[in-house]
Write an enzyme that holds these catalytic residues in place. Structure first.
Site, PDB file in Angstrom:
ATOM      1  N   ASP A  77      -5.209  -9.298  21.523  1.00  0.00           N
ATOM      2  CA  ASP A  77      -5.898  -8.010  21.658  1.00  0.00           C
ATOM      3  C   ASP A  77      -5.568  -7.078  20.501  1.00  0.00           C
ATOM      4  O   ASP A  77      -4.573  -7.251  19.806  1.00  0.00           O
ATOM      5  CB  ASP A  77      -5.540  -7.338  23.000  1.00  0.00           C
ATOM      6  CG  ASP A  77      -4.056  -7.027  23.141  1.00  0.00           C
ATOM      7  OD1 ASP A  77      -3.227  -7.868  22.743  1.00  0.00           O
ATOM      8  OD2 ASP A  77      -3.721  -5.931  23.631  1.00  0.00           O
ATOM      9  N   GLU A 137      -1.232  -7.079  24.862  1.00  0.00           N
ATOM     10  CA  GLU A 137       0.039  -6.659  24.248  1.00  0.00           C
ATOM     11  C   GLU A 137       0.017  -5.165  23.973  1.00  0.00           C
ATOM     12  O   GLU A 137       1.016  -4.467  24.187  1.00  0.00           O
ATOM     13  CB  GLU A 137       0.270  -7.429  22.943  1.00  0.00           C
ATOM     14  CG  GLU A 137       1.670  -7.249  22.361  1.00  0.00           C
ATOM     15  CD  GLU A 137       1.840  -6.073  21.406  1.00  0.00           C
ATOM     16  OE1 GLU A 137       2.968  -5.759  21.051  1.00  0.00           O
ATOM     17  OE2 GLU A 137       0.830  -5.436  21.026  1.00  0.00           O
TER      18      GLU A 137
HETATM   19 ZN   LIG Z   1       0.840  -6.060  17.554  1.00  0.00          ZN
END
Ligand SMILES: [Zn+2]
Length: 375
Positions: A77, A137
Site C-alpha cells: 500500500d 502498512e
Molecule cells: Zn513504507
C-alpha cells in the site's frame, strides 16, 4: 524485465491504503509463480469492508517443514496522492531520479526483490527464501500484525523494505498512544466551590506527565536520537463555555519507547501519578484509553544479517525513528533489519522519488543476500 520496468508497472497500479490491494497482489503473485515459488494468499476484510491480502511466496525445498531462512518483506500500500499530481501513477525519470507515488515507499524495494529472484538461480537454494507482501502498512502496519498473529511461517532473518537510503537499520523506537479523559463537575463559574474543574485537574496531571518525561531521560540507549523514550501531549480540549466550570477535559498522550522498555511503562507511571493526586483529591476521575502500542525493535549488532548488510552496503547500521513492520517479523522469529532504496524524507510527499543508482544497487545487495543466506 528490468528493475525500472517492474517499478513502472507497480507504480501504475493504484494501491492507496483505502483501496483493495487485490490488483497489485495478483501482479506480484504472478511474478513469483513464474519463478516457481509457491504462493499463498492471506485475505482479510478491513474495517471499511474492503478486501485486503497479505501474500507469502516461498521457494520450495526438499524439507517442507524448514523455517524460512530469509524473508524479503515489502508493503503493497501507499499513502494517498494529491489529484493535482497528474503523473502520480506514471513513473517519470528526471535527472537520475524516478518519480511516482510509491516509487520510494516502498515499490522500489519490491521491484528490487522481484528482480533479485529473477537474477538468482533459485534451483541452487538450499534454504527457503520467502517474499512477503503486506497490506495496510501505512495505516498502522495492520497486515504485518495479522501475519505475526497467524504465524503462517517463521523466519530466521528478515529484510523489511523501507526507504533508508541503503543504510541497514537494526533498531527502532516503539510508538504508543493513549486518550486521557479527566472528569470534573460543571457549575456556574461565579460559584466554583460547588463544581470541580476538569481543566484544573488535567493541568495538574499534565504537570506530573512533564515530570515523567524528565524521569524517562534517566534510561538511555546511545544508538537513538534522542537516546531516551520521549512523550508528547499533542492535543487537548475541554470545557463548554467561558463561564462554566469545565466538566470534562480530554488530551492525547503519545510516547516513543526505546528498546528494552515495555510499551506500557509510561502508562504505569501515569497511573501512579493519578493515585498520588488522589491522596489530595479523593474523587478524582481519570479514564485512560490506550489506543496503540507498537513495540520497539532491536536486532543485535552482531547478528549475521546486520554484519552482512553493513559489509555489503559499506555503511554502518543505524536506527529508524518511524514505525515499521520489523517488530512483526521479530515476532515471527526473525532477526529483522529495515533497509531499502530512497530517502524517507521524500516519501509521503508529492513528487516522491527513488534515485536510479540506489534502485540498481539494492538489486545487487538483495541478490547477494539471497545467495549468502539461502545457498
Ligand atoms: Zn513504507
Amino acid at each position: 524485465m528490468t528493475v525500472q520496468q517492474t517499478l513502472r508497472e507497480l507504480v501504475a497500479i493504484d494501491s492507496v491504503s483505502s483501496r483493495s490491494n487485490a490488483e497489485i497482489i495478483s501482479y506480484l503473485a504472478a511474478r513469483c509463480a513464474a519463478r516457481g515459488l509457491s504462493v499463498k494468499r492471506f485475505p482479510y476484510t478491513d474495517e471499511n469492508a474492503v478486501e485486503k491480502i497479505n501474500l507469502v511466496a516461498q521457494t520450495l525445498v526438499s524439507d517442507s517443514t524448514a523455517a524460512v531462512e530469509l524473508a524479503l518483506v515489502g508493503h503493497t500500500d501507499t499513502v494517498p496522492f494529491d489529484s493535482a499530481w497528474t503523473d502520480a501513477l506514471r513513473l517519470t525519470e528526471k535527472g537520475g531520479k524516478l518519480f511516482g507515488r510509491g516509487a520510494c515507499d516502498t515499490k522500489a524495494f519490491i521491484s528490487a526483490a522481484l528482480t533479485a529472484i529473477e537474477n538468482v538461480n533459485l534451483a541452487k537454494l538450499e534454504k527457503p527464501l520467502a517474499l512477503t507482501f503486506t497490506a495496510d502498512e501505512e495505516i498502522g502496519c495492520l497486515g504485518a500484525k495479522r501475519l505475526a498473529e497467524g504465524r503462517p511461517f517463521t523466519a530466521r532473518y528478515a529484510i523489511v523494505g523501507e526507504p533508508t537510503s541503503l543504510h541497514p537499520m537494526r533498531a527502532g523506537k516503539g510508538y504508543c498512544l493513549a486518550k486521557i479523559t479527566v472528569r470534573g463537575r460543571e457549575a456556574h463559574s461565579a460559584y466554583p466551590q460547588i463544581g470541580v474543574s476538569a481543566i484544573f485537574r488535567a493541568a495538574r496531571l499534565i504537570a506530573h506527565i512533564e515530570q515523567i518525561a524528565e524521569h524517562l531521560q534517566s534510561e538511555q540507549r546511545a544508538a537513538f536520537d534522542p537516546p531516551y523514550t520521549t512523550l508528547n501531549v499533542g492535543l487537548i480540549e475541554g470545557g463548554s463555555a467561558k463561564n462554566i466550570i469545565a466538566g470534562e477535559c480530554r488530551f492525547t498522550l503519545e510516547w516513543r519507547t526505546i528498546p528494552g522498555q515495555k510499551s506500557d511503562y509510561v502508562l504505569t507511571l501515569v497511573k501512579q501519578a493519578v493515585e498520588e493526586m488522589r491522596t489530595q483529591d479523593a474523587d478524582l476521575v481519570v479514564e485512560i484509553e490506550a489506543s496503540r502500542a507498537d513495540d520497539s525493535f532491536e536486532t543485535p549488532s552482531d547478528s549475521e544479517l546486520v554484519q552482512f548488510l553493513e559489509e555489503t552496503c559499506c555503511r554502518p547500521s543505524g536506527t529508524v525513528a518511524f514505525g515499521t513492520e520489523a517488530p512483526s517479523m521479530i515476532a515471527l522469529g526473525a532477526d529483522a533489519v529495515v533497509f531499502g532504496p530512497g530517502d524517507i524524507r521524500v516519501a509521503h510527499r508529492t513528487g516522491e522519488f527513488v534515485p536510479v543508482d540506489q534502485l540498481n544497487e539494492s538489486v545487487r545487495i538483495l541478490q547477494r543476500a539471497i545467495e549468502h543466506f539461502c545457498m
